[in-house]
Write a protein that holds these residues in place. Structure first.
Motif, short mmCIF file in Angstrom:
data_model
loop_
_atom_site.label_atom_id
_atom_site.label_comp_id
_atom_site.label_asym_id
_atom_site.label_seq_id
_atom_site.Cartn_x
_atom_site.Cartn_y
_atom_site.Cartn_z
N GLU A 32 86.27 71.69 40.32
CA GLU A 32 86.93 71.72 41.63
C GLU A 32 86.45 72.91 42.46
OE1 GLU A 32 91.16 71.10 41.74
OE2 GLU A 32 91.02 69.49 40.26
N TYR A 50 80.52 67.29 39.40
CA TYR A 50 81.28 66.15 38.85
C TYR A 50 80.94 65.91 37.39
CZ TYR A 50 83.46 64.69 43.20
OH TYR A 50 84.24 64.64 44.33
N SER A 94 82.13 60.51 48.77
CA SER A 94 83.46 60.16 49.32
C SER A 94 84.00 58.93 48.57
CB SER A 94 83.41 59.93 50.82
OG SER A 94 82.73 58.77 51.15
N GLU A 150 85.13 60.25 45.16
CA GLU A 150 86.37 61.03 45.27
C GLU A 150 87.59 60.11 45.35
OE1 GLU A 150 88.72 64.12 44.93
OE2 GLU A 150 86.54 64.22 44.70
N LYS A 151 87.46 58.98 46.03
CA LYS A 151 88.58 58.02 46.08
C LYS A 151 88.92 57.52 44.68
CE LYS A 151 87.43 56.39 50.70
NZ LYS A 151 86.73 55.34 51.45
N GLN A 152 87.90 57.27 43.88
CA GLN A 152 88.12 56.80 42.51
C GLN A 152 88.67 57.92 41.62
OE1 GLN A 152 87.80 53.53 41.60
NE2 GLN A 152 87.43 53.27 43.79
N MET A 153 88.20 59.14 41.85
CA MET A 153 88.66 60.28 41.04
C MET A 153 90.14 60.58 41.28
SD MET A 153 86.30 61.36 39.03
CE MET A 153 86.88 62.97 38.55
N LYS A 154 90.66 60.28 42.47
CA LYS A 154 92.09 60.52 42.75
C LYS A 154 92.97 59.75 41.78
CE LYS A 154 91.80 61.98 47.50
NZ LYS A 154 92.04 61.73 48.89
N LYS A 155 92.49 58.58 41.33
CA LYS A 155 93.24 57.79 40.37
C LYS A 155 93.23 58.45 38.99
CE LYS A 155 91.66 53.54 42.61
NZ LYS A 155 90.83 52.34 42.41
N ARG A 209 92.80 61.85 38.35
CA ARG A 209 93.29 63.23 38.32
C ARG A 209 94.65 63.40 37.63
NH1 ARG A 209 90.03 64.30 42.74
NH2 ARG A 209 88.41 65.73 42.03
N ASN A 247 95.15 66.10 34.78
CA ASN A 247 96.14 67.17 34.95
C ASN A 247 97.16 67.15 33.81
OD1 ASN A 247 94.87 68.03 37.27
ND2 ASN A 247 96.25 66.94 38.63
#
Length: 160
Positions: free
Chosen positions: A45, A96, A120, A123-128, A130, A134
């Protein structure tokens, strides 16, 4: 001969689909019990943010200098911006792949070359993903606490 086998029940597998939505058979595997994973996520990040700041600064420098039209298809500044984009994409790939694993971006691209909106889209796929990553950090902190409690020193009368 005796054999041992360690459990591997916290492997997070991500299947890859091509642009048509068909499964490619390629899989990215992330070990959610990897004690280095939270550090890798944190570093990734940071690298992504640093890369974005670097790109912005470089872009502004290129755009401020006088442009030279040449005999080529692109002007000097247009060519510099494209070279900048390529360098940025190389840096982002490293950031990444710190979490996803070496060669993962190539798997995700499914043989396609790097394209302008790739990060971009990624990143949309990575939001799922995260929340799962975490949760790993929270789980590891809890497990480390229980390990230190289990194996930590209980006696306070140790000779100094």
């Amino acid at each position: 001969m005796e054999k041992i086998q360690l459990k591997q029940d916290n492997l997070f597998k991500i299947g890859i689909k091509n642009a048509e939505g068909e499964d490619t058979g390629e899989v990215i595997t992330i070990d959610l019990e990897d004690i280095k994973l939270p550090l890798k996520c944190q570093e990734s990040e940071k690298m992504i943010k640093d890369n974005n700041r670097w790109l912005q600064a470089q872009r502004l420098m290129i755009e401020k200098r006088p442009d030279k039209k040449g005999k080529k298809l692109l002007s000097a500044n247009e060519e510099a911006l494209l070279r900048l984009a390529n360098e940025y994409y190389e840096k982002q790939t490293k950031a990444y792949e710190l979490v996803l694993g070496e060669g993962s971006i190539k798997k995700i691209l499914c043989g396609r070359g790097m394209y302008i909106t790739f990060f971009s889209d990624l990143e949309k796929q990575m939001k799922k993903l995260r929340p799962k990553l975490n949760q790993n950090a929270v789980d590891i902190k809890t497990k480390i606490k229980s390990i230190t409690e289990k194996y930590g020193q209980k006696d306070s009368d140790v000779m100094e």
